[in-house]
Design an enzyme around this catalytic site. Sequence first.
Site, PDB file in Angstrom:
ATOM      1  CE  LYS A  10      -3.866  -2.240   2.384  1.00 36.63           C
ATOM      2  NZ  LYS A  10      -4.938  -2.053   3.383  1.00 36.63           N
ATOM      3  CE1 TYR A  50      -9.297  -3.176  -0.037  1.00 37.51           C
ATOM      4  CE2 TYR A  50      -8.449  -1.140  -0.972  1.00 37.51           C
ATOM      5  CZ  TYR A  50      -8.253  -2.301  -0.241  1.00 37.51           C
ATOM      6  OH  TYR A  50      -7.014  -2.579   0.290  1.00 37.51           O
ATOM      7  CG  ASN A 113      -3.623  -2.676   6.757  1.00 36.34           C
ATOM      8  OD1 ASN A 113      -3.509  -2.209   5.627  1.00 36.34           O
ATOM      9  ND2 ASN A 113      -4.584  -3.531   7.072  1.00 36.34           N
ATOM     10  CG  HIS A 116      -5.352  -6.070  -0.162  1.00 31.86           C
ATOM     11  ND1 HIS A 116      -6.517  -6.158   0.563  1.00 31.86           N
ATOM     12  CD2 HIS A 116      -5.525  -6.855  -1.254  1.00 31.86           C
ATOM     13  CE1 HIS A 116      -7.362  -6.953  -0.081  1.00 31.86           C
ATOM     14  NE2 HIS A 116      -6.786  -7.386  -1.189  1.00 31.86           N
ATOM     15  CD  GLU A 127      -8.544  -8.872  -3.704  1.00 33.89           C
ATOM     16  OE1 GLU A 127      -7.395  -9.291  -3.424  1.00 33.89           O
ATOM     17  OE2 GLU A 127      -9.358  -8.493  -2.850  1.00 33.89           O
TER      18      GLU A 127
HETATM   19  P1  CMP Z   1      -7.311  -4.717   3.546  1.00 34.35           P
HETATM   20  O1  CMP Z   1      -6.762  -6.070   3.803  1.00 34.35           O
HETATM   21  O2  CMP Z   1      -6.742  -3.952   2.404  1.00 34.35           O
HETATM   22  O3  CMP Z   1      -8.900  -4.816   3.352  1.00 34.35           O
HETATM   23  C1  CMP Z   1      -9.769  -3.724   3.629  1.00 34.35           C
HETATM   24  C2  CMP Z   1      -9.075  -2.584   4.272  1.00 34.35           C
HETATM   25  O4  CMP Z   1      -9.904  -1.642   4.912  1.00 34.35           O
HETATM   26  C3  CMP Z   1      -8.179  -3.092   5.380  1.00 34.35           C
HETATM   27  O5  CMP Z   1      -7.095  -3.813   4.850  1.00 34.35           O
HETATM   28  C4  CMP Z   1      -7.825  -1.781   6.073  1.00 34.35           C
HETATM   29  O6  CMP Z   1      -6.768  -1.118   5.427  1.00 34.35           O
HETATM   30  C5  CMP Z   1      -9.086  -0.931   5.860  1.00 34.35           C
HETATM   31  N1  CMP Z   1      -9.840  -0.670   7.079  1.00 34.35           N
HETATM   32  C6  CMP Z   1      -9.997   0.546   7.641  1.00 34.35           C
HETATM   33  N2  CMP Z   1     -10.728   0.481   8.732  1.00 34.35           N
HETATM   34  C7  CMP Z   1     -11.051  -0.796   8.915  1.00 34.35           C
HETATM   35  C8  CMP Z   1     -11.804  -1.502   9.898  1.00 34.35           C
HETATM   36  N3  CMP Z   1     -12.384  -0.868  10.935  1.00 34.35           N
HETATM   37  N4  CMP Z   1     -11.912  -2.827   9.770  1.00 34.35           N
HETATM   38  C9  CMP Z   1     -11.338  -3.480   8.715  1.00 34.35           C
HETATM   39  N5  CMP Z   1     -10.625  -2.846   7.758  1.00 34.35           N
HETATM   40  C10 CMP Z   1     -10.481  -1.532   7.857  1.00 34.35           C
END
Ligand code: CMP
Length: 142
Positions: A10, A50, A113, A116, A127
């Site tokens: 990311k 998404y 984070n 992904h 994806e």
């Molecule tokens: P990702 O694995 O990319 O899938 C969805 C993304 O939403 C997740 O990682 C986070 O980066 C983002 N996200 C933000 N807030 C939340 C939340 N409360 N719970 C889960 N995903 C979140």
Amino acid sequence: MIERTLSIIKPDGVKKGLIGEVIKRFENKNLKISAMKMLHMTQEQSKGFYAVHRERPFFESLTEFMSSGPIVVMILEGENAIKMNREIMGATNFKEAAEGTIRRDFATDIEKNIVHGSDAPETAAFEIGYFFNRFEIVGHSL
Ligand code: CMP
């Protein structure tokens, strides 16, 4: 079973200079890169990616963040690649991520984070197809 999964480094991971570190962790666990590119998504492209989260309260913020800078998208191939990738990444919430995982070591925020990864075979297929066509994918064992 040999599988393919989609991984994204990311914008926060790219900004922090973690591309090599993330790839090294995948390669150390025998995941092979079948395709890879760097790109900078528009927010519309991010929303398409998404789409399953469109009703979530964090959708707007997530898609804005994901289009805020360059990302690295790659296809990982290997034994149980989907599960293996998720283990290497750690839990979505870095506070719950196991020791030695990418998110535990580098994430600062539930949204920012670092990586992904696809969570199931159906999402992996969607994806992978979102970013790559079949001429861009090499097969190591598939
Ligand atoms: P990702 O694995 O990319 O899938 C969805 C993304 O939403 C997740 O990682 C986070 O980066 C983002 N996200 C933000 N807030 C939340 C939340 N409360 N719970 C889960 N995903 C979140």
